[in-house]
Write an enzyme that holds these catalytic residues in place. Structure first.
Site, PDB file in Angstrom:
ATOM      1  N   LYS A   8       5.425  -3.499  -5.818  1.00 15.81           N
ATOM      2  CA  LYS A   8       6.842  -3.242  -6.038  1.00 15.81           C
ATOM      3  C   LYS A   8       7.692  -3.869  -4.942  1.00 15.81           C
ATOM      4  O   LYS A   8       8.740  -4.444  -5.205  1.00 15.81           O
ATOM      5  CB  LYS A   8       7.090  -1.727  -6.105  1.00 15.81           C
ATOM      6  CG  LYS A   8       8.542  -1.346  -6.379  1.00 15.81           C
ATOM      7  CD  LYS A   8       8.998  -1.834  -7.739  1.00 15.81           C
ATOM      8  CE  LYS A   8      10.415  -1.430  -8.048  1.00 15.81           C
ATOM      9  NZ  LYS A   8      10.895  -2.064  -9.296  1.00 15.81           N
ATOM     10  N   ASN A  16      -0.545   0.213   6.239  1.00 24.00           N
ATOM     11  CA  ASN A  16       0.106  -0.754   5.359  1.00 24.00           C
ATOM     12  C   ASN A  16       0.559  -1.909   6.227  1.00 24.00           C
ATOM     13  O   ASN A  16       1.243  -1.694   7.237  1.00 24.00           O
ATOM     14  CB  ASN A  16       1.302  -0.116   4.646  1.00 24.00           C
ATOM     15  CG  ASN A  16       2.008  -1.076   3.709  1.00 24.00           C
ATOM     16  OD1 ASN A  16       1.486  -2.140   3.394  1.00 24.00           O
ATOM     17  ND2 ASN A  16       3.192  -0.704   3.259  1.00 24.00           N
ATOM     18  N   GLY A  17       0.190  -3.146   5.844  1.00 25.03           N
ATOM     19  CA  GLY A  17       0.609  -4.296   6.626  1.00 25.03           C
ATOM     20  C   GLY A  17      -0.572  -5.152   7.034  1.00 25.03           C
ATOM     21  O   GLY A  17      -1.654  -5.105   6.446  1.00 25.03           O
ATOM     22  N   HIS A  19      14.921 -33.697 -19.747  1.00 26.05           N
ATOM     23  CA  HIS A  19      14.363 -34.372 -18.571  1.00 26.05           C
ATOM     24  C   HIS A  19      12.946 -33.892 -18.259  1.00 26.05           C
ATOM     25  O   HIS A  19      12.502 -33.963 -17.112  1.00 26.05           O
ATOM     26  CB  HIS A  19      15.271 -34.163 -17.357  1.00 26.05           C
ATOM     27  CG  HIS A  19      16.617 -34.793 -17.508  1.00 26.05           C
ATOM     28  ND1 HIS A  19      16.824 -36.148 -17.405  1.00 26.05           N
ATOM     29  CD2 HIS A  19      17.825 -34.248 -17.794  1.00 26.05           C
ATOM     30  CE1 HIS A  19      18.099 -36.423 -17.607  1.00 26.05           C
ATOM     31  NE2 HIS A  19      18.739 -35.281 -17.838  1.00 26.05           N
ATOM     32  N   LYS A  57      10.031 -12.081 -16.220  1.00 23.19           N
ATOM     33  CA  LYS A  57       9.605 -10.792 -16.772  1.00 23.19           C
ATOM     34  C   LYS A  57       8.379 -10.970 -17.668  1.00 23.19           C
ATOM     35  O   LYS A  57       7.448 -10.184 -17.623  1.00 23.19           O
ATOM     36  CB  LYS A  57      10.739 -10.140 -17.561  1.00 23.19           C
ATOM     37  CG  LYS A  57      11.800  -9.496 -16.714  1.00 23.19           C
ATOM     38  CD  LYS A  57      11.241  -8.268 -16.006  1.00 23.19           C
ATOM     39  CE  LYS A  57      12.061  -7.939 -14.768  1.00 23.19           C
ATOM     40  NZ  LYS A  57      11.838  -8.844 -13.646  1.00 23.19           N
ATOM     41  N   CYS A  72       0.827  -1.206   0.000  1.00 19.13           N
ATOM     42  CA  CYS A  72       0.000   0.000   0.000  1.00 19.13           C
ATOM     43  C   CYS A  72       0.862   1.259   0.000  1.00 19.13           C
ATOM     44  O   CYS A  72       2.011   1.244   0.426  1.00 19.13           O
ATOM     45  CB  CYS A  72      -0.906   0.017   1.226  1.00 19.13           C
ATOM     46  SG  CYS A  72      -1.916  -1.458   1.403  1.00 19.13           S
ATOM     47  N   TRP A 132      -3.748  -2.102  -1.376  1.00 21.41           N
ATOM     48  CA  TRP A 132      -3.597  -3.404  -2.035  1.00 21.41           C
ATOM     49  C   TRP A 132      -4.240  -4.419  -1.110  1.00 21.41           C
ATOM     50  O   TRP A 132      -3.756  -4.662  -0.008  1.00 21.41           O
ATOM     51  CB  TRP A 132      -2.118  -3.701  -2.263  1.00 21.41           C
ATOM     52  CG  TRP A 132      -1.838  -4.763  -3.258  1.00 21.41           C
ATOM     53  CD1 TRP A 132      -2.274  -4.835  -4.541  1.00 21.41           C
ATOM     54  CD2 TRP A 132      -1.030  -5.940  -3.057  1.00 21.41           C
ATOM     55  NE1 TRP A 132      -1.796  -5.954  -5.165  1.00 21.41           N
ATOM     56  CE2 TRP A 132      -1.032  -6.645  -4.289  1.00 21.41           C
ATOM     57  CE3 TRP A 132      -0.307  -6.448  -1.993  1.00 21.41           C
ATOM     58  CZ2 TRP A 132      -0.335  -7.853  -4.454  1.00 21.41           C
ATOM     59  CZ3 TRP A 132       0.392  -7.633  -2.154  1.00 21.41           C
ATOM     60  CH2 TRP A 132       0.374  -8.320  -3.371  1.00 21.41           C
ATOM     61  N   GLU A 181      15.090 -15.302 -15.184  1.00 23.99           N
ATOM     62  CA  GLU A 181      14.684 -13.898 -15.108  1.00 23.99           C
ATOM     63  C   GLU A 181      13.881 -13.489 -16.342  1.00 23.99           C
ATOM     64  O   GLU A 181      12.882 -12.763 -16.231  1.00 23.99           O
ATOM     65  CB  GLU A 181      15.915 -13.016 -14.941  1.00 23.99           C
ATOM     66  CG  GLU A 181      15.648 -11.510 -14.969  1.00 23.99           C
ATOM     67  CD  GLU A 181      14.751 -11.019 -13.856  1.00 23.99           C
ATOM     68  OE1 GLU A 181      14.274  -9.874 -13.958  1.00 23.99           O
ATOM     69  OE2 GLU A 181      14.488 -11.772 -12.891  1.00 23.99           O
ATOM     70  N   GLU A 238       5.348 -11.694 -15.497  1.00 24.57           N
ATOM     71  CA  GLU A 238       4.928 -10.562 -14.676  1.00 24.57           C
ATOM     72  C   GLU A 238       4.090  -9.552 -15.446  1.00 24.57           C
ATOM     73  O   GLU A 238       3.079  -9.062 -14.936  1.00 24.57           O
ATOM     74  CB  GLU A 238       6.158  -9.839 -14.107  1.00 24.57           C
ATOM     75  CG  GLU A 238       6.834 -10.537 -12.959  1.00 24.57           C
ATOM     76  CD  GLU A 238       8.032  -9.750 -12.457  1.00 24.57           C
ATOM     77  OE1 GLU A 238       8.174  -9.614 -11.232  1.00 24.57           O
ATOM     78  OE2 GLU A 238       8.830  -9.263 -13.288  1.00 24.57           O
ATOM     79  N   ARG A 279       3.507   0.972  -6.949  1.00 27.30           N
ATOM     80  CA  ARG A 279       3.557  -0.071  -5.933  1.00 27.30           C
ATOM     81  C   ARG A 279       2.429  -1.092  -6.102  1.00 27.30           C
ATOM     82  O   ARG A 279       2.476  -2.171  -5.529  1.00 27.30           O
ATOM     83  CB  ARG A 279       3.481   0.571  -4.547  1.00 27.30           C
ATOM     84  CG  ARG A 279       4.667   1.474  -4.257  1.00 27.30           C
ATOM     85  CD  ARG A 279       4.304   2.503  -3.195  1.00 27.30           C
ATOM     86  NE  ARG A 279       4.249   1.936  -1.871  1.00 27.30           N
ATOM     87  CZ  ARG A 279       5.280   1.863  -1.042  1.00 27.30           C
ATOM     88  NH1 ARG A 279       6.463   2.277  -1.422  1.00 27.30           N
ATOM     89  NH2 ARG A 279       5.142   1.373   0.171  1.00 27.30           N
TER      90      ARG A 279
END
Length: 610
Positions: free
Chosen positions: A605, A100-101, A502, A483, A2, A74, A479, A486, A27
């Site tokens: 973020k 926030n939390g 495999h 990306k 948040c 959020w 990575e 995401e 964020r």
């Protein structure tokens, strides 16, 4: 994560709050709101969805005030609705909180407060804080009530409150998620991140866990949760506010991709000497006592840690383990005072990484943070810090922070090798020379990577991708796949190329593009064998190779396959070069698919709660 913004000072408060929330949009959030104080009353405006919805609500029902709070939420407890959006009020409407939390014991407290007659109107854990403070208001001010309420809360939280019964006062408290206090000229700010206040002041104070800040027009007072006074030093942020703007780019992510040569240059600046081959990293733990290294990180930073394992083992001859921060403290890691625990974190506030750092310290390990944010919690708690100098990164998907972390780990590996006598200055000089040339190599890479737009046009409708790499470039395959997942919401997997047979080889057909990282190094021939296996099964290949290598072009079909030739560099630096085109591929595919590049769905973020 948040977003929080608060302001007290002589300027109109609503524009400052809205501007601060806009600078925190990166964020991730699903609702927004503000609360301002005017004529002894608190006025609240909230909306679900994007910030533009809140701005429309304010235009429809104008509001003004002399100080106040703003928040982007959020969702953790309760659906993303206007009712559940922050700020939240008590029964009287005269105490307001943003948060926030997570309040872990909120149900227990809610039932207790309901028995006392308090009425709840939301599904959130945050609302109980407003009611607790309402209960604790005893005529001695908001700060005193907040101190009494804090003793009843369990969890990780950043709280900011105002009360109509204690005019010209904002109270902020931190236990986990970050809060920063901005010190202006006759005005003061509180925010969850620096970009929210950077256009107003560069002088900031980072709150520690267990800190309370009381903001009034005449200044800021710092206290402990218990109420005792405490001194906190201010710091000067060197970021230019313009760095946090798009500067003509369509998205922050694209801007930050193209800032990577400069971010690498800044991270190296002043830390190496080409004449002597020496690396200078400032105050470090006792490296001569180290016999193992443990790298701890989350997400993209974990991929940087995997590259760091290759670098440190190659250059310092030390065994390295790489752990997810979220798993580290739950597996009872075997470490001691001869272990160097390196936490890699862009924000310095990631909850799982901080918990792992504290576990390493508790077991006696020496600790080092690789971090982008000066004064963040990780940098304050670690025994030493190697700062990356990427500047503010607004896009949720990490780009320049990642490449700066790779460079910092390269510097650390060289420094460890020199401190332990494994690398002489003469041995180090070629590595230092390659590092100093890296920004120019990256600039050339970005010029040549326009091919990624064509690759995006060709492949953006595909539903699955496979990324293959070997050795030090295997983490870059991970990575690249991350990306793409995401920001474009396409399923993608990164794999060590030798493991393809495999399992993943069963998925390969003409509908699955295979992105291969094939620099001309000691495993190049092995990579060619893997590519032949892909082609034998009808797969389309997008190959990233080194300039001057034409062997691959004879193997691939230009009708179905594509090749991007990249500049040569030291083998240990190829991950930094290879990742740039993968970032651009993900970006261009996401744009073609109409995705929100800078604010992907469901992502934040920095994850400051477990």
């Amino acid at each position: 994560m948040c977003g929080i913004i608060g302001y007290i000072g002589p300027k109109p408060v609503v524009p400052i709050l809205i501007d601060g929330l806009r600078r925190l949009e990166y964020r991730g959030y699903d609702s927004a709101g503000i609360a301002v104080v005017r004529d002894g009353s608190i006025h609240v405006r909230r909306s679900a969805g994007k910030l533009s919805r809140l701005e429309e609500a304010i235009r429809t029902e104008p509001v003004s005030g002399v100080y106040g709070l703003g928040h982007t939420r959020w969702a953790t407890h309760g659906r993303p609705t206007e009712e559940n959006a922050h700020p939240h009020r008590d029964c009287t409407g005269r105490v307001v909180v943003v948060h926030n939390g997570i309040i872990e014991n909120y149900l227990e407290l809610k039932h207790q407060l309901e028995r006392e007659g308090h009425r709840f109107v939301t599904e959130t854990d945050t609302e109980i804080v407003a009611h607790l403070v309402e209960r604790e208001m005893r005529g001695d001010g908001l700060a005193a009530a907040v101190h009494r309420a804090l003793g009843q809360l369990r969890g990780l939280f950043a709280l900011v409150l105002i009360s109509a019964d204690d005019p010209d006062t904002i109270v902020a408290a931190r236990s986990g998620p970050p809060l920063v206090i901005g010190l202006g000229d006759g005005e003061f700010f509180v925010a969850s991140d620096i970009p929210a206040i950077l256009s107003h002041t560069r002088n900031v104070v980072f709150l520690n866990d267990g800190d309370v800040a009381v903001l009034r027009p005449e200044g800021v007072e710092f206290r402990t949760f218990a109420g005792g006074p405490v001194s906190r030093p201010s710091q000067r942020v060197t970021w230019d506010p313009v760095m946090a703007e798009k500067a003509g780019y369509k998205h922050f992510m694209l801007k930050e991709i193209y800032e990577q040569p400069q971010a690498v240059r800044e991270t190296v600046l002043g830390r190496v000497s080409l004449d002597s081959g020496r690396v200078f990293l400032g105050d470090m733990p006792d490296l001569l006592a180290i016999d193992t290294v443990s790298i701890i990180a989350c997400g993209t930073s974990w991929h940087a840690g995997l590259v760091g394992k290759y670098l440190i083992e190659a250059l310092a001859h030390l065994p390295v383990e790489v752990d997810y921060g979220s798993e580290y403290r739950y597996r009872n890691p075997i470490i001691n005072r001869k272990t160097l625990a390196v936490v890699v974190t862009q924000s310095g506030e990631t909850a799982d990484t901080l918990a792992a750092l504290r576990e390493a310290r508790r077991k006696g390990a020496q600790t080092l943070a690789i971090c982008n944010v000066v004064g963040s919690m990780a940098t304050r708690e670690a025994d030493g810090t190697v700062y990356t100098h990427a500047g503010p990164e607004i896009g949720v998907a990490s780009t320049k922070a990642f490449t700066s972390q790779l460079v910092a780990l390269y510097l650390l590996a060289l420094h460890l090798g020199q401190a332990r006598g494994v690398l002489s200055p003469e041995d180090s000089r070629p590595y230092v020379a390659a590092l100093l040339q890296l920004p120019q190599v990256l600039e050339q890479t970005l010029k040549d990577a326009v091919l990624m737009e064509e690759a995006a046009r060709r492949f953006y409708n595909c539903t699955d991708f496979l990324y293959l790499g070997r050795g030090i470039n295997y983490p870059i395959a991970l990575e690249g796949a991350l990306k793409l997942k995401e920001i474009s919401y396409i399923h993608a997997e990164g794999y060590p190329a030798g493991e393809m047979k495999h399992g993943p080889i069963a998925l390969i057909d003409e509908r699955m593009p295979v992105v291969t990282l094939a620099p001309f190094d000691h495993v190049y021939e092995k990579m060619m064998s893997n590519l032949q296996e892909v082609k034998a099964r009808g797969g389309s290949v997008l190959a990233l190779i080194t300039n001057g290598n034409d062997e691959l072009s004879r193997l691939l079909d230009p009708k179905t396959d594509m090749i991007l030739r990249l500049p040569r560099t030291d083998a240990l630096l190829t991950p930094v070069v290879m990742v740039l085109p993968l970032q651009l591929l993900a970006y261009h595919i996401a744009v073609r698919r109409g995705c929100d590049v800078d604010q992907p769905r469901n992502l934040a973020k920095s994850v400051t709660v477990e």
